[in-house]
Design an enzyme around this catalytic site. Structure first.
Site, PDB file in Angstrom:
ATOM      1  N   ARG A  76      47.533  57.717  37.584  1.00  0.00           N
ATOM      2  CA  ARG A  76      46.877  58.626  36.635  1.00  0.00           C
ATOM      3  C   ARG A  76      46.562  59.931  37.350  1.00  0.00           C
ATOM      4  NH1 ARG A  76      42.216  57.501  35.599  1.00  0.00           N
ATOM      5  NH2 ARG A  76      41.834  55.591  36.749  1.00  0.00           N
ATOM      6  N   TYR A 205      54.608  57.565  34.160  1.00  0.00           N
ATOM      7  CA  TYR A 205      53.791  56.493  34.749  1.00  0.00           C
ATOM      8  C   TYR A 205      52.842  55.905  33.701  1.00  0.00           C
ATOM      9  CZ  TYR A 205      49.982  54.081  36.867  1.00  0.00           C
ATOM     10  OH  TYR A 205      49.048  53.122  37.122  1.00  0.00           O
ATOM     11  N   GLY A 207      49.709  54.673  33.132  1.00  0.00           N
ATOM     12  CA  GLY A 207      48.387  55.140  32.713  1.00  0.00           C
ATOM     13  C   GLY A 207      48.419  56.497  32.010  1.00  0.00           C
ATOM     14  N   LYS A 214      44.269  54.152  28.230  1.00  0.00           N
ATOM     15  CA  LYS A 214      43.136  54.996  28.633  1.00  0.00           C
ATOM     16  C   LYS A 214      42.916  56.147  27.639  1.00  0.00           C
ATOM     17  CE  LYS A 214      42.584  52.641  32.444  1.00  0.00           C
ATOM     18  NZ  LYS A 214      41.470  51.715  32.584  1.00  0.00           N
ATOM     19  N   HIS A 234      34.907  50.607  29.468  1.00  0.00           N
ATOM     20  CA  HIS A 234      35.847  50.189  30.514  1.00  0.00           C
ATOM     21  C   HIS A 234      35.356  48.853  31.081  1.00  0.00           C
ATOM     22  CE1 HIS A 234      38.039  51.534  34.478  1.00  0.00           C
ATOM     23  NE2 HIS A 234      38.804  50.768  33.739  1.00  0.00           N
ATOM     24  N   SER A 256      37.074  51.131  40.131  1.00  0.00           N
ATOM     25  CA  SER A 256      38.287  50.483  40.656  1.00  0.00           C
ATOM     26  C   SER A 256      38.002  49.882  42.038  1.00  0.00           C
ATOM     27  CB  SER A 256      39.425  51.487  40.737  1.00  0.00           C
ATOM     28  OG  SER A 256      39.050  52.539  41.579  1.00  0.00           O
ATOM     29  N   CYS A 258      36.946  46.913  42.714  1.00  0.00           N
ATOM     30  CA  CYS A 258      35.770  46.030  42.773  1.00  0.00           C
ATOM     31  C   CYS A 258      36.072  44.649  42.203  1.00  0.00           C
ATOM     32  CB  CYS A 258      34.603  46.656  42.036  1.00  0.00           C
ATOM     33  SG  CYS A 258      33.938  48.116  42.838  1.00  0.00           S
ATOM     34  N   GLY A 259      37.337  44.371  41.877  1.00  0.00           N
ATOM     35  CA  GLY A 259      37.719  43.022  41.486  1.00  0.00           C
ATOM     36  C   GLY A 259      37.503  42.683  40.016  1.00  0.00           C
ATOM     37  N   ASN A 262      40.021  40.033  38.823  1.00  0.00           N
ATOM     38  CA  ASN A 262      39.677  38.745  39.443  1.00  0.00           C
ATOM     39  C   ASN A 262      38.489  38.102  38.737  1.00  0.00           C
ATOM     40  OD1 ASN A 262      41.692  39.177  41.261  1.00  0.00           O
ATOM     41  ND2 ASN A 262      40.349  39.753  42.952  1.00  0.00           N
ATOM     42  N   ASN A 380      49.821  51.288  44.186  1.00  0.00           N
ATOM     43  CA  ASN A 380      49.439  51.250  42.768  1.00  0.00           C
ATOM     44  C   ASN A 380      50.583  50.702  41.911  1.00  0.00           C
ATOM     45  OD1 ASN A 380      47.637  51.691  40.582  1.00  0.00           O
ATOM     46  ND2 ASN A 380      48.653  53.625  40.092  1.00  0.00           N
ATOM     47  N   ARG A 382      52.556  48.068  39.626  1.00  0.00           N
ATOM     48  CA  ARG A 382      51.906  47.370  38.504  1.00  0.00           C
ATOM     49  C   ARG A 382      52.776  46.282  37.907  1.00  0.00           C
ATOM     50  NH1 ARG A 382      46.621  49.314  36.723  1.00  0.00           N
ATOM     51  NH2 ARG A 382      46.206  51.037  38.134  1.00  0.00           N
ATOM     52  N   GLY A 508      35.671  32.995  43.174  1.00  0.00           N
ATOM     53  CA  GLY A 508      35.197  31.929  42.286  1.00  0.00           C
ATOM     54  C   GLY A 508      33.694  31.707  42.390  1.00  0.00           C
ATOM     55  N   ASN A 510      31.461  33.775  42.432  1.00  0.00           N
ATOM     56  CA  ASN A 510      30.697  34.667  41.544  1.00  0.00           C
ATOM     57  C   ASN A 510      30.215  33.932  40.293  1.00  0.00           C
ATOM     58  OD1 ASN A 510      31.052  36.760  43.340  1.00  0.00           O
ATOM     59  ND2 ASN A 510      32.898  37.527  42.335  1.00  0.00           N
TER      60      ASN A 510
HETATM   61  C1  OXD Z   1      42.482  52.031  35.840  1.00  0.00           C
HETATM   62  C2  OXD Z   1      43.442  51.097  35.255  1.00  0.00           C
HETATM   63  O1  OXD Z   1      42.912  52.975  36.513  1.00  0.00           O
HETATM   64  O2  OXD Z   1      43.013  50.158  34.580  1.00  0.00           O
HETATM   65  O3  OXD Z   1      41.278  51.860  35.611  1.00  0.00           O
HETATM   66  O4  OXD Z   1      44.655  51.278  35.440  1.00  0.00           O
HETATM   67 MN    MN Z   2      40.921  50.336  34.127  1.00  0.00          MN
END
Ligand code: OXD
Ligand code: MN
Length: 605
Positions: A76, A205, A207, A214, A234, A256, A258-259, A262, A380, A382, A508, A510
């Site tokens: 992005r 790309y 995003g 987005k 978000h 971003s 921060c998991g 996951n 990045n 995807r 896990g 968490n």
């Molecule tokens: C972001 C995505 O950049 O989800 O937040 O791709």
């Molecule tokens: Mn995102």
């Protein structure tokens, strides 16, 4: 053939055809025949054509495709992303702004004739289950088959999306995309929130070009939500099914790295599994939330797939995400394993392919290439994977009413200051906590540890209007929801000891924090009242099975509230509100300023 009689859609498509002058216009009905034909066309392009996609091994990765974007076009582009409102103040201090007429005058020559010699695809799509009272219709015009095939995964795409629009409604988002020459100097991602319109040019790309994501589902939708009384955030959405069969739904917003994916696909620790707990994924990136008939806040995931970062995804870190990518998935900018026609990325496993094509397209010896300090996949890179592939997809994923949200969780990457988990005193305090979301840069990324980046509600690049008005909208929603409002929490999986070791095992485990959050929502756990919010009583966090890792001393550190650090935190928030927001045209709601005073007074007590 046009797939709708809606006069507004038809008039706008005609206008954009007159501007971009494609050789032909193809309406995307979403049928398998049409998608198969487009797949054949794009995979038959000659080697070296920058639009080319590749079919992967049909036995190992059935229905999967591979594509590389240009090296200048892999992420992005926030510096080239604009919110064009009539008044500059309405875009606010967190957005680039230009007058809508000026922007159109600038971009119109770039679009003029840009599709000559090309086909324009008209993509109808629904964000959210078709027919859901929370869903919205979009139409994207594009000259890219890659976009069509990705939109088919990420949205409910095709003729059915027009079903509920009727012949006269104007309630659809107009997205115009052209890859043009993929020229970074003339790349623009532009939202016109007052006109439900998006113009994207010179990128291919994800995003920047999958306009439902987005651009629509966050930037345009956040503006719509403010005007229509709902929220576009978000946030991931997950459901925790308890042993009694009841499911509690939680949304969570993190900057971003921060998991988020996951957490959305978390696998509970063994003890919880034995007890009968299960986690279901409703969404991994975006939540649209609106009060339901019973007065509670209901959320849908407007997307239909996952556009996830590939590197780091593996059997250990996120087996559910990996499972999502095993069929009908599009991979972008990962590496090709030429030995068996599959794909590879950093940390997928310890065996990079010897006969590899790296993400820029060069044939290399994988292990040697990595030993020289390169990565085979772009960081990045995807996967675009259908939500239905997810082993833990929620049975409520397609529920048009959405799921009732009990808790909203904010978080960031903080080496110190922020405890493992705490709860806000009320919605206004929780809104303050969201406005204060920030993440620290790591030494690896910048060389300077502990540099705070503010990212309010993890929405900084995605709020389609003035951030001050956005916070005011949060406060209004809290008033509307009253005592039915979700409880608001903050978590920090990244607290470190003096040596820089992470204190909390994360992943896990968490689940143990979610467990406390749920108990708080149900009034089944007490708490310690501190200056910053409610913290768990130590005995209320279930640490069975990780007692050796999280000793009482470590737990003390995880739950510590250091008054000096918190005074610094509040001083920084005052500076942020003042210098970064108010001084630059954002109205910080008085209620949020008052929260600063309240926290400070409690710290001084
Ligand atoms: C972001 C995505 O950049 O989800 O937040 O791709
Ligand atoms: Mn995102």
């Amino acid at each position: 053939m046009a797939l709708t009689n809606n006069k507004n859609v038809l008039a706008w498509v005609d206008e954009m055809v007159a501007l971009t002058k494609p050789d032909q216009v193809v309406w995307i009905d979403g049928s398998k025949e049409q998608l198969d034909a487009l797949t054949e066309e794009v995979t038959s392009l000659p080697e070296g054509n920058r639009d080319k996609m590749y079919k992967l091994n049909p036995d190992k990765l059935p229905g999967c495709l591979y594509h590389r974007t240009l090296p200048n076009d892999v992420a992005r582009v926030e510096d080239r992303t604009f919110i064009c409102t009539k008044n500059k103040e309405d875009a606010g201090p967190t957005n680039n702004w230009m007058d809508p007429e000026e922007m159109k005058a600038k971009l119109t020559p770039l679009y003029d004739g840009v599709m000559k010699g090309r086909t324009m695809y008209v993509i109808p799509y629904s964000m959210g289950p078709i027919g859901s009272p929370l869903a919205k219709v979009g139409v994207e015009l594009t000259d890219s088959i890659y976009v069509v095939l990705n939109m088919n995964i990420m949205t409910r795409m095709g003729v059915d999306a027009f079903k509920n629009l009727g012949d006269v409604s104007n309630d659809f988002v107009r997205g115009l995309h052209s890859k043009a020459d993929v020229d970074p100097e003339n790349r623009y991602i532009v939202q016109f929130p007052e006109e439900n319109t998006i113009w994207s040019i010179n990128s291919a790309y994800g995003g920047n070009v999958l306009l439902g994501k987005k651009c629509f589902a966050l930037r345009i939708a956040s503006f719509q939500g403010k005007n229509e009384g709902w929220m576009a955030e978000h946030m991931l959405i997950l459901g925790v099914q308890k042993p009694n069969g009841e499911t509690v739904y939680i949304t969570a917003a993190f900057p971003s790295a921060c998991g988020k994916t996951n957490l959305a696909m978390l696998i509970p620790p063994e003890g919880y599994q034995k007890d009968g707990y299960k986690v279901f994924t409703v969404g991994d990136d975006i939540a649209w939330m609106k009060p339901g008939k019973d007065g509670r806040l209901y959320a849908i995931n407007p997307e239909n797939g996952f556009f996830g970062v590939a590197p780091g995804t593996n059997e250990k870190s996120n087996p559910n995400a990996l499972a999502c990518t095993r069929k009908n998935t599009i991979f972008t900018n990962v590496a090709l394993n030429n030995e068996d026609g599959t794909v590879w990325w950093e940390k997928l496993d310890k065996n990079p392919p010897v006969d590899a094509t790296e993400w820029k397209g060069a044939k290399v010896n994988g292990p040697e290439f990595i030993a020289e300090g390169n990565t085979l996949a772009h960081p990045n890179s995807r996967f675009t994977a259908p939500a239905e592939n997810c082993p833990c997809i929620s049975p409520e994923f397609n529920n048009p009413e959405g799921v009732p949200i009990s808790a909203i969780v904010f978080g960031g990457r903080r080496a110190s200051t922020t405890p493992l988990v705490y709860q806000s005193f009320d919605w206004t305090h929780g809104t303050y906590m969201g406005s204060a979301v920030s993440s620290e840069t790591t030494a690896a990324a910048t060389g300077a540890v502990g540099v705070l980046r503010h990212d309010p509600m993890a929405m900084k690049p995605f709020i389609g209007y003035n951030v001050g008005d956005y916070w005011a909208h949060w406060l209004e929603m809290g008033e509307k929801l009253g005592d039915k409002a979700p409880k608001i929490f903050n978590v920090n999986w990244f607290k470190q000891d003096e040596e820089g070791n992470f204190l909390w095992p994360g992943f896990g485990d968490n689940m143990r924090v979610l467990d406390w959050i749920i108990k708080r929502c149900e009034g089944k756990a007490d708490a310690v009242e501190t200056a910053i919010g409610y913290l768990p009583k130590k005995e209320d966090l279930n640490l069975t099975g990780i007692e050796d890792e999280v000793t009482p001393a470590i737990l003390d550190k995880l739950l510590a509230v250091d008054t000096d650090l918190w005074k610094k935190e509040i001083a920084e928030m005052r500076r942020y509100y003042q210098d970064d927001i108010a001084a630059k045209g954002g109205k910080v709601p008085a209620e949020l300023m008052a929260e600063l005073d309240k926290i400070e007074a409690r710290l001084n007590k």
